[in-house]
Scaffold this motif. Structure first.
Motif, PDB file in Angstrom:
ATOM      1  N   ALA A   1     -36.718  46.826  -8.629  1.00  0.00           N
ATOM      2  CA  ALA A   1     -35.908  48.184  -8.266  1.00  0.00           C
ATOM      3  C   ALA A   1     -36.307  49.091  -7.894  1.00  0.00           C
ATOM      4  CB  ALA A   1     -35.918  49.031  -9.869  1.00  0.00           C
ATOM      5  N   ILE A   2     -37.888  48.784  -7.575  1.00  0.00           N
ATOM      6  CA  ILE A   2     -38.776  49.590  -6.343  1.00  0.00           C
ATOM      7  C   ILE A   2     -38.386  49.001  -5.020  1.00  0.00           C
ATOM      8  CG2 ILE A   2     -41.091  50.301  -5.550  1.00  0.00           C
ATOM      9  CD1 ILE A   2     -42.036  50.597  -8.463  1.00  0.00           C
ATOM     10  N   HIS A   3     -38.362  47.518  -4.890  1.00  0.00           N
ATOM     11  CA  HIS A   3     -38.564  46.686  -3.805  1.00  0.00           C
ATOM     12  C   HIS A   3     -37.642  47.354  -2.405  1.00  0.00           C
ATOM     13  CE1 HIS A   3     -38.812  43.402  -0.972  1.00  0.00           C
ATOM     14  NE2 HIS A   3     -37.974  43.225  -1.660  1.00  0.00           N
ATOM     15  N   ARG A   4     -36.221  47.393  -3.931  1.00  0.00           N
ATOM     16  CA  ARG A   4     -34.770  47.469  -3.505  1.00  0.00           C
ATOM     17  C   ARG A   4     -34.654  48.683  -2.500  1.00  0.00           C
ATOM     18  NH1 ARG A   4     -33.028  45.038  -8.386  1.00  0.00           N
ATOM     19  NH2 ARG A   4     -32.590  46.660  -8.822  1.00  0.00           N
TER      20      ARG A   4
ATOM     21  N   THR B   1     -36.426  48.766   0.688  1.00  0.00           N
ATOM     22  CA  THR B   1     -36.303  48.188   1.645  1.00  0.00           C
ATOM     23  C   THR B   1     -35.255  49.007   2.279  1.00  0.00           C
ATOM     24  OG1 THR B   1     -34.488  46.523  -0.170  1.00  0.00           O
ATOM     25  CG2 THR B   1     -36.502  45.998   0.901  1.00  0.00           C
ATOM     26  N   THR B   2     -33.741  49.679   1.121  1.00  0.00           N
ATOM     27  CA  THR B   2     -33.188  50.682   1.194  1.00  0.00           C
ATOM     28  C   THR B   2     -33.461  51.630   2.365  1.00  0.00           C
ATOM     29  OG1 THR B   2     -32.802  51.613  -0.616  1.00  0.00           O
ATOM     30  CG2 THR B   2     -31.042  49.800  -0.173  1.00  0.00           C
ATOM     31  N   HIS B   3     -34.159  52.067   2.133  1.00  0.00           N
ATOM     32  CA  HIS B   3     -35.144  53.075   3.235  1.00  0.00           C
ATOM     33  C   HIS B   3     -35.903  52.622   4.555  1.00  0.00           C
ATOM     34  CE1 HIS B   3     -33.907  55.155  -0.626  1.00  0.00           C
ATOM     35  NE2 HIS B   3     -33.757  56.409   0.052  1.00  0.00           N
ATOM     36  N   GLY B   4     -35.836  51.225   4.493  1.00  0.00           N
ATOM     37  CA  GLY B   4     -36.354  50.825   5.769  1.00  0.00           C
ATOM     38  C   GLY B   4     -37.653  50.844   5.762  1.00  0.00           C
ATOM     39  N   TYR B   5     -38.362  50.146   4.560  1.00  0.00           N
ATOM     40  CA  TYR B   5     -40.215  50.562   5.035  1.00  0.00           C
ATOM     41  C   TYR B   5     -40.249  49.121   3.660  1.00  0.00           C
ATOM     42  CZ  TYR B   5     -40.096  53.971   1.787  1.00  0.00           C
ATOM     43  OH  TYR B   5     -40.480  55.184   1.061  1.00  0.00           O
ATOM     44  N   SER B   6     -41.671  48.947   3.220  1.00  0.00           N
ATOM     45  CA  SER B   6     -42.201  47.877   2.951  1.00  0.00           C
ATOM     46  C   SER B   6     -43.100  48.104   1.927  1.00  0.00           C
ATOM     47  CB  SER B   6     -43.033  46.483   3.152  1.00  0.00           C
ATOM     48  OG  SER B   6     -43.203  46.648   4.021  1.00  0.00           O
TER      49      SER B   6
ATOM     50  N   LYS C   1     -42.629  58.628   1.757  1.00  0.00           N
ATOM     51  CA  LYS C   1     -42.859  57.049   1.207  1.00  0.00           C
ATOM     52  C   LYS C   1     -43.156  56.525   0.650  1.00  0.00           C
ATOM     53  CE  LYS C   1     -41.089  55.734   6.393  1.00  0.00           C
ATOM     54  NZ  LYS C   1     -42.028  55.165   7.409  1.00  0.00           N
ATOM     55  N   ILE C   2     -43.978  55.435   0.283  1.00  0.00           N
ATOM     56  CA  ILE C   2     -44.014  54.701  -0.593  1.00  0.00           C
ATOM     57  C   ILE C   2     -45.036  53.411  -0.537  1.00  0.00           C
ATOM     58  CG2 ILE C   2     -44.214  53.427  -3.009  1.00  0.00           C
ATOM     59  CD1 ILE C   2     -41.553  54.523  -3.216  1.00  0.00           C
ATOM     60  N   ARG C   3     -46.508  53.889  -0.122  1.00  0.00           N
ATOM     61  CA  ARG C   3     -47.809  52.846  -0.241  1.00  0.00           C
ATOM     62  C   ARG C   3     -47.906  51.727  -0.642  1.00  0.00           C
ATOM     63  NH1 ARG C   3     -49.063  57.989   1.693  1.00  0.00           N
ATOM     64  NH2 ARG C   3     -50.996  57.572   0.286  1.00  0.00           N
TER      65      ARG C   3
END
Length: 166
Positions: free
Chosen positions: A69-72, A75-80, A30-32
């Protein structure tokens, strides 16, 4: 491999170490916090700009695309995640730009240190500049456990990536 090498591998199959292969992880980290850095290519001299027009590939544009690109991906992995955009701009030859942009990047050093992911988007002459900046970040211990990605576009991209890898 040659036929002899293939036969030797077949006969001595048990003696060969298991090779690591690239694979897609089932549970990506996960990216925080992320940072998107944009570095533009060559800006021609002011006299040439009047003839050929203003440059279209600006640093902020590259930073925005990298952040999107990071945001997409998040969101495809279900988190922000928190994404910081940095546009590094400066003219000159490669070595001059590295020195000038390094000074600018020092203003963002706390964000770079705390980021889980660093994406650098660059074009043309910005490719060797970006790779030298990433090398400096690693050399000075600013980047230790972060994942670093470089989106390098331009004719000199392959040469620069090979140079930094060796």
């Amino acid at each position: 491999p040659s036929i002899i090498q293939q036969i030797a591998r077949l006969l001595m199959h048990s003696q060969q170490p298991v090779k690591n292969h690239v694979y897609l992880t089932k549970d990506p980290p996960k990216i925080r916090k992320a940072i998107a850095i944009g570095i533009h290519g060559l800006f021609p001299a002011a006299l040439l700009r009047t003839v050929i027009g203003q440059p279209t590939g600006t640093s902020i544009r590259f930073a925005n695309h990298a952040a999107a690109a990071i945001h997409r991906w998040a969101t495809t992995h279900g988190y922000s995640c928190e994404i910081e955009k940095v546009a590094l701009e400066g003219e000159g030859k490669i070595a001059e730009r590295v020195d000038n942009l390094w000074k600018l990047l020092l203003n963002w050093i706390d964000h770079v240190r705390s980021a889980d992911v660093i994406i650098v988007a660059c074009h043309s002459q910005g490719v060797p500049v970006a790779l030298m900046l990433v090398a400096k970040l690693i050399e000075f211990g600013v980047v230790t456990t972060s994942r670093v990605g470089v989106c390098a576009m331009g004719k000199c991209s392959q040469i620069s990536l090979l140079a930094i890898a060796s």
